[in-house]
Design a protein around this motif. Structure first.
Motif, mmCIF file in Angstrom:
data_model
loop_
_atom_site.group_PDB
_atom_site.id
_atom_site.type_symbol
_atom_site.label_atom_id
_atom_site.label_comp_id
_atom_site.label_asym_id
_atom_site.label_seq_id
_atom_site.Cartn_x
_atom_site.Cartn_y
_atom_site.Cartn_z
ATOM 1 N N SER A 116 0.814 -1.227 0.000
ATOM 2 C CA SER A 116 0.000 0.000 0.000
ATOM 3 C C SER A 116 0.843 1.271 0.000
ATOM 4 C CB SER A 116 -0.968 0.003 1.181
ATOM 5 O OG SER A 116 -1.979 -0.937 0.975
ATOM 6 N N PRO A 117 1.880 1.381 0.832
ATOM 7 C CA PRO A 117 2.719 2.578 0.751
ATOM 8 C C PRO A 117 3.440 2.706 -0.592
ATOM 9 C CG PRO A 117 3.104 1.447 2.816
ATOM 10 C CD PRO A 117 2.253 0.548 1.983
ATOM 11 N N VAL A 118 3.792 1.579 -1.197
ATOM 12 C CA VAL A 118 4.443 1.614 -2.510
ATOM 13 C C VAL A 118 3.466 2.162 -3.552
ATOM 14 C CG1 VAL A 118 5.485 0.205 -4.322
ATOM 15 C CG2 VAL A 118 5.996 -0.281 -1.929
ATOM 16 N N ILE A 119 2.233 1.686 -3.514
ATOM 17 C CA ILE A 119 1.206 2.161 -4.441
ATOM 18 C C ILE A 119 0.976 3.660 -4.248
ATOM 19 C CG2 ILE A 119 -1.258 2.030 -5.007
ATOM 20 C CD1 ILE A 119 -1.042 -1.001 -4.294
ATOM 21 N N GLY A 120 0.859 4.083 -2.999
ATOM 22 C CA GLY A 120 0.665 5.504 -2.712
ATOM 23 C C GLY A 120 1.836 6.348 -3.177
ATOM 24 N N ILE A 152 -5.139 14.253 -4.450
ATOM 25 C CA ILE A 152 -4.274 13.082 -4.615
ATOM 26 C C ILE A 152 -4.292 12.229 -3.351
ATOM 27 C CG2 ILE A 152 -1.875 12.335 -4.932
ATOM 28 C CD1 ILE A 152 -3.246 13.244 -7.493
ATOM 29 N N GLN A 153 -4.279 12.859 -2.188
ATOM 30 C CA GLN A 153 -4.342 12.094 -0.944
ATOM 31 C C GLN A 153 -5.649 11.314 -0.841
ATOM 32 O OE1 GLN A 153 -3.425 15.218 1.978
ATOM 33 N NE2 GLN A 153 -1.638 14.002 2.539
ATOM 34 N N ILE A 154 -6.744 11.917 -1.231
ATOM 35 C CA ILE A 154 -8.030 11.213 -1.209
ATOM 36 C C ILE A 154 -7.984 10.014 -2.160
ATOM 37 C CG2 ILE A 154 -10.472 11.410 -1.842
ATOM 38 C CD1 ILE A 154 -10.312 14.347 -0.835
ATOM 39 N N ILE A 155 -7.438 10.217 -3.347
ATOM 40 C CA ILE A 155 -7.326 9.122 -4.323
ATOM 41 C C ILE A 155 -6.465 7.999 -3.766
ATOM 42 C CG2 ILE A 155 -6.347 8.518 -6.577
ATOM 43 C CD1 ILE A 155 -7.276 11.344 -7.522
ATOM 44 N N ILE A 156 -5.351 8.340 -3.139
ATOM 45 C CA ILE A 156 -4.462 7.324 -2.571
ATOM 46 C C ILE A 156 -5.173 6.555 -1.458
ATOM 47 C CG2 ILE A 156 -2.375 6.991 -1.181
ATOM 48 C CD1 ILE A 156 -1.104 9.282 -2.853
ATOM 49 N N ILE A 157 -5.884 7.242 -0.596
ATOM 50 C CA ILE A 157 -6.593 6.564 0.498
ATOM 51 C C ILE A 157 -7.665 5.629 -0.050
ATOM 52 C CG2 ILE A 157 -8.189 6.952 2.427
ATOM 53 C CD1 ILE A 157 -6.465 9.445 3.105
ATOM 54 N N LEU A 198 -9.297 0.088 -1.130
ATOM 55 C CA LEU A 198 -9.818 -0.938 -2.036
ATOM 56 C C LEU A 198 -8.828 -2.092 -2.190
ATOM 57 C CD1 LEU A 198 -11.412 1.306 -4.805
ATOM 58 C CD2 LEU A 198 -12.604 -0.024 -3.044
ATOM 59 N N PHE A 199 -7.541 -1.796 -2.116
ATOM 60 C CA PHE A 199 -6.516 -2.838 -2.217
ATOM 61 C C PHE A 199 -6.575 -3.786 -1.017
ATOM 62 C CE2 PHE A 199 -1.973 -4.169 -1.735
ATOM 63 C CZ PHE A 199 -1.897 -4.914 -2.903
ATOM 64 N N TYR A 200 -6.945 -3.285 0.149
ATOM 65 C CA TYR A 200 -7.028 -4.105 1.363
ATOM 66 C C TYR A 200 -8.246 -5.035 1.370
ATOM 67 C CZ TYR A 200 -3.412 -2.613 4.667
ATOM 68 O OH TYR A 200 -2.234 -2.425 5.324
ATOM 69 N N ILE A 201 -9.328 -4.659 0.705
ATOM 70 C CA ILE A 201 -10.601 -5.384 0.829
ATOM 71 C C ILE A 201 -10.493 -6.876 0.523
ATOM 72 C CG2 ILE A 201 -12.934 -5.568 -0.145
ATOM 73 C CD1 ILE A 201 -13.019 -2.502 -0.143
#
Length: 86
Positions: free
Chosen positions: A8-12, A55-60, A65-68
């Motif tokens: 997730s941090p890599v994606i962000g 951008i922060q909203i998009i990343i969150i 969604l990646f965690y689901i």
């Protein structure tokens, strides 16, 4: 849960990098403490660029969604272990 925790941090970071590289947002120029809340931190670190908040909203949203799928798998495993123990 290790996979989304690591990726997730890599994606962000990738999203933030490309948003900066294409010139959508200004580069971050102010160092802030890590405890600064989201949205406020991006706005202040960029010198007041409101698009960083977007951008922060998009990343969150994307990382959530990646965690689901991983959460659903963890729920299934937990339900199986409860049914086996009963």
């Amino acid at each position: 849960m290790m996979i989304p925790f690591v990726l997730s941090p890599v994606i962000g970071g990738i999203i933030g990098y490309y948003a900066t590289a294409i010139g959508f947002v200004k580069p971050l120029s102010v160092y802030l403490p890590w405890t600064t809340p989201p949205f406020i931190s991006g706005f202040l670190a960029s010198g007041g660029d409101w698009k960083v908040i977007l951008i922060q909203i998009i990343i969150i949203v994307i990382t959530t969604l990646f965690y689901i799928p991983f959460i659903k798998i963890a729920e299934k495993v937990a339900q199986k272990s409860v049914s086996i123990n009963n």
